[in-house]
Design a protein around this motif. Structure first.
Motif, short mmCIF file in Angstrom:
data_model
loop_
_atom_site.label_atom_id
_atom_site.label_comp_id
_atom_site.label_asym_id
_atom_site.label_seq_id
_atom_site.Cartn_x
_atom_site.Cartn_y
_atom_site.Cartn_z
N ARG A 165 0.84 -1.19 0.00
CA ARG A 165 0.00 0.00 0.00
C ARG A 165 0.87 1.24 0.00
O ARG A 165 2.06 1.17 0.31
CB ARG A 165 -0.92 -0.02 1.23
CG ARG A 165 -1.81 -1.25 1.29
CD ARG A 165 -2.83 -1.12 2.40
NE ARG A 165 -3.77 -0.06 2.12
CZ ARG A 165 -4.27 0.75 3.06
NH1 ARG A 165 -3.90 0.63 4.31
NH2 ARG A 165 -5.13 1.69 2.74
N PRO A 166 0.31 2.39 -0.36
CA PRO A 166 1.10 3.63 -0.33
C PRO A 166 1.62 3.93 1.08
O PRO A 166 1.09 3.43 2.07
CB PRO A 166 0.11 4.70 -0.80
CG PRO A 166 -0.92 3.94 -1.59
CD PRO A 166 -1.04 2.62 -0.93
N SER A 167 2.63 4.76 1.15
CA SER A 167 3.24 5.11 2.43
C SER A 167 2.25 5.87 3.31
O SER A 167 1.30 6.49 2.82
CB SER A 167 4.49 5.95 2.21
OG SER A 167 4.15 7.22 1.66
N GLN A 168 2.50 5.83 4.61
CA GLN A 168 1.62 6.52 5.53
C GLN A 168 1.61 8.02 5.29
O GLN A 168 0.56 8.66 5.37
CB GLN A 168 2.05 6.22 6.97
CG GLN A 168 1.92 4.76 7.36
CD GLN A 168 2.28 4.50 8.81
OE1 GLN A 168 2.28 5.42 9.63
NE2 GLN A 168 2.58 3.26 9.14
N SER A 169 2.77 8.59 5.00
CA SER A 169 2.82 10.04 4.76
C SER A 169 1.95 10.43 3.57
O SER A 169 1.23 11.44 3.62
CB SER A 169 4.26 10.48 4.54
OG SER A 169 4.83 9.81 3.42
N LEU A 170 2.00 9.65 2.50
CA LEU A 170 1.21 9.97 1.32
C LEU A 170 -0.28 9.77 1.59
O LEU A 170 -1.11 10.60 1.20
CB LEU A 170 1.65 9.11 0.13
CG LEU A 170 0.83 9.27 -1.15
CD1 LEU A 170 0.78 10.73 -1.59
CD2 LEU A 170 1.40 8.40 -2.26
N LEU A 171 -0.64 8.68 2.25
CA LEU A 171 -2.05 8.44 2.53
C LEU A 171 -2.64 9.55 3.39
O LEU A 171 -3.73 10.06 3.11
CB LEU A 171 -2.23 7.08 3.21
CG LEU A 171 -2.04 5.85 2.31
CD1 LEU A 171 -2.13 4.57 3.12
CD2 LEU A 171 -3.08 5.84 1.19
N TYR A 172 -1.93 9.94 4.43
CA TYR A 172 -2.47 10.98 5.30
C TYR A 172 -2.51 12.33 4.59
O TYR A 172 -3.40 13.14 4.84
CB TYR A 172 -1.65 11.08 6.58
CG TYR A 172 -2.03 10.04 7.61
CD1 TYR A 172 -3.36 9.80 7.93
CD2 TYR A 172 -1.05 9.31 8.27
CE1 TYR A 172 -3.71 8.86 8.87
CE2 TYR A 172 -1.39 8.35 9.22
CZ TYR A 172 -2.72 8.13 9.51
OH TYR A 172 -3.07 7.18 10.44
N ALA A 173 -1.57 12.59 3.68
CA ALA A 173 -1.63 13.83 2.90
C ALA A 173 -2.85 13.83 1.98
O ALA A 173 -3.51 14.86 1.82
CB ALA A 173 -0.35 14.00 2.09
#
Length: 585
Positions: A165-173
């Motif tokens: 899955r995409p990184s946490q930083s990208l998902l939260y952004a």
């Protein structure tokens, strides 16, 4: 000896757990066609996951945004439920109160404790956030392939933080932008939560040197956060994330994607743009798997360039900076070999962005000289961004008291840049109100490049004055699209700065016209020549036209200000100057 067969021992099979039957019409199309029981798992049901079918798993009753918002509005506890345990996704309960410790000025997000075990919102909430953000994602610098990103985000039963899955930083952004674009309500109120988590994730995630996907996702996260802070008028924070994205882009040599041979490491610059530790960083990209992945890398690089130029323009317009901040265009310039970006659908049709046989690199240099570079040459807003950067750099240098020995060289640069802007303007298709946002943005940025270039010469060059005023009117006309405060929040954050810049020029012209009119009115009537009196009427008419253009620009800014503190600040500045102009009449 008995010939009777021995009784076979039956293997014990545990009973299958009974599942609740789905309501009529909730099964996927594949299971309906095969007449088998569907578990209703989304976006891919269990049957289609175990045995892939010829057609992708599709449902005819997608969770609608209206239904979700209806449930949200009908429950005062919906904000709490957005993070409550869901049986199908394995999310744990996370009370909203634990994410609310944030200062009123929003400056303490990154100082909170961060746990890598923090969970995402439930599946339905994620779907709603994506439905809100993705249709407008490219306006905020989203450069990844939207369908692939969506599929990776919505993989069922894959824990948060898994490399699939995409990184946490990208998902939260992404969740942050989805919440921001949501109407006022429970989802909108989650912005502080998502912002805090995005900042914590970007500060703790470590990008391994050979993990290309993760590297692009970290760059993408910084781009989205940079645009968010730009829209919020937090220019220092925006510059911080833009610099972080530029640092990663340069260390992974995204500016050398068009080089026929492997590029050697670029010289690392110390200071606010690049980190000292990057001198020893030997990062590299693994070969792109296909043209889609190659296109993501190209678009990511140019998204960083666009973000840095937007911040520079906003800083200049806000009088916070007399010079340009360090940026990739300034530091790399002739070293950039990465080809121009194409739209996602265009890159899917290409076998590759370049080949060593037909792509010659030197992207910026060849563009400024109007020379073909080989390979695809799409027209995009990035090229207008490059021209805007060169115009801002020229006007900044001219305003810093240029030396007499440099005058001739500077005027040659002025003439060649003005010619290149005109050439590129003639290459653009005409922009109509129904045009795609990309073309409208390109026209607006190019008009801003012309305005920025000619503005220093308005006081003593009638030709420059005419071109500057025409550029300001072109910006207003390009942005004059029937809109509403709801849709105005989905535009690129730089548009409000461009509109405010055009309004500022119109106010300059109004003041100049009023001063000229006052000088004529104060002169003795017998001392005036008849030829001098004749222009009085056209000057009066010109002032009326300028006022109409200015009111139109103010109306556009009012729309943008409904969801952007930056636009709201720019609107107040224009209104105050406009009111003081009339107060002095």
């Amino acid at each position: 000896m008995s010939l009777e067969p021995k009784p076979t021992r039956k293997r014990f099979r545990p009973p299958k757990p009974r599942t609740q039957p789905l309501k009529r019409g909730r099964a996927c199309l594949n299971c309906r066609h095969l007449k088998i029981r569907c578990d209703g798992m989304r976006p891919v049901c269990g049957n289609c996951m175990r045995v892939p079918k010829g057609e992708s798993c599709k449902f005819t009753d997608p969770l609608s945004k209206a239904n979700l918002e209806h449930h949200a509005a009908g429950s005062s506890q919906f904000s709490e439920k957005l993070f409550v345990n869901e049986s199908h996704s394995g999310y744990v309960s996370t009370p909203m109160s634990s994410f609310s410790e944030i200062s009123s000025d929003g400056q303490s997000e990154s100082r909170s404790n961060y746990s890598s075990n923090e969970q995402e919102p439930p599946f339905e909430t994620i779907q709603l956030l994506l439905q809100t953000f993705l249709p407008h994602a490219t306006q905020f610098g989203f450069a990844l392939h939207i369908e692939r990103f969506t599929n990776a985000t919505l993989i069922p039963q894959i824990p948060f933080g898994n490399t699939l899955r995409p990184s946490q930083s990208l998902l939260y952004a992404v969740y942050l932008w989805g919440a921001h674009l949501s109407p006022p309500g429970p989802l909108f109120d989650l912005k502080p939560t998502f912002l805090r988590r995005a900042l914590q994730a970007t500060s703790t995630e470590i990008c391994t040197h050979n993990d290309t996907a993760h590297a692009l996702q970290m760059i993408q996260a910084h781009i989205l956060l940079g645009n968010y802070f730009l829209m919020q008028k937090r220019l220092l924070s925006a510059q911080l994330h833009a610099n972080a994205a530029a640092t990663l882009a340069m260390s992974y040599r995204l500016h050398k994607l068009g080089s026929a041979v492997s590029a050697s490491p670029s010289p690392m610059l110390h200071g606010t743009l690049y980190l000292d530790s990057l001198d020893e960083l030997d990062a590299h990209l693994t070969p792109a798997q296909d043209s889609v992945e190659e296109g993501e890398r190209v678009r990511c690089f140019w998204a960083v360039v666009s973000l840095q130029t937007s911040i520079n323009l906003a800083s200049q317009s806000d009088s916070q900076s007399m010079g340009l901040n360090s940026c990739l265009l300034e530091c790399l310039g002739r070293e950039i070999d990465t080809p121009w970006p194409m739209q996602i659908m265009e890159s899917e049709l290409m076998e590759g962005y370049r080949s060593a046989d037909n792509y010659e690199g030197e992207t910026i240099q060849r563009f400024m000289m109007n020379e073909p570079s080989g390979g695809p040459h799409p027209v995009s807003h990035v090229q207008a961004t490059v021209l805007l950067h060169h115009s801002m750099r020229f006007s900044t240098k001219w305003a810093s008291d240029i030396q007499f020995a440099e005058f001739s060289t500077s005027m040659n640069s002025y003439t060649s840049l003005s010619t290149r802007i005109t050439q590129f303007w003639n290459e653009l298709p005409p922009a109509y109100h129904s045009c795609a946002p990309e073309l409208i943005l390109t026209h607006t940025l190019l008009a801003a490049a012309s305005l920025s270039l000619h503005r220093p010469f308005v006081a003593f060059d009638p030709t420059a004055q005419t071109k500057c005023l025409a550029a300001a009117r072109a910006i207003i006309q390009s942005l004059h699209v029937p809109t509403s405060p709801k849709t105005a929040t989905t535009v690129n954050p730089i548009l409000s700065t461009l509109c405010a810049l055009a309004c500022d020029v119109l106010l300059d012209e109004l003041e100049r016209t009023r001063t000229m009119w006052a000088e004529w009115a104060a002169a003795p009537i017998m001392a005036l020549d008849v030829d001098v009196l004749l222009p009085n009427l056209p000057v009066c008419e010109q002032e009326s036209v300028l006022l109409m253009d200015l009111q139109e620009g103010i109306g556009i800014l009012e729309m943008y200000a409904s969801g952007s503190p930056l636009a709201e600040h720019q609107l107040k500045g224009i209104q105050q100057r406009h009111n003081s102009h009339y107060a002095s009449l």
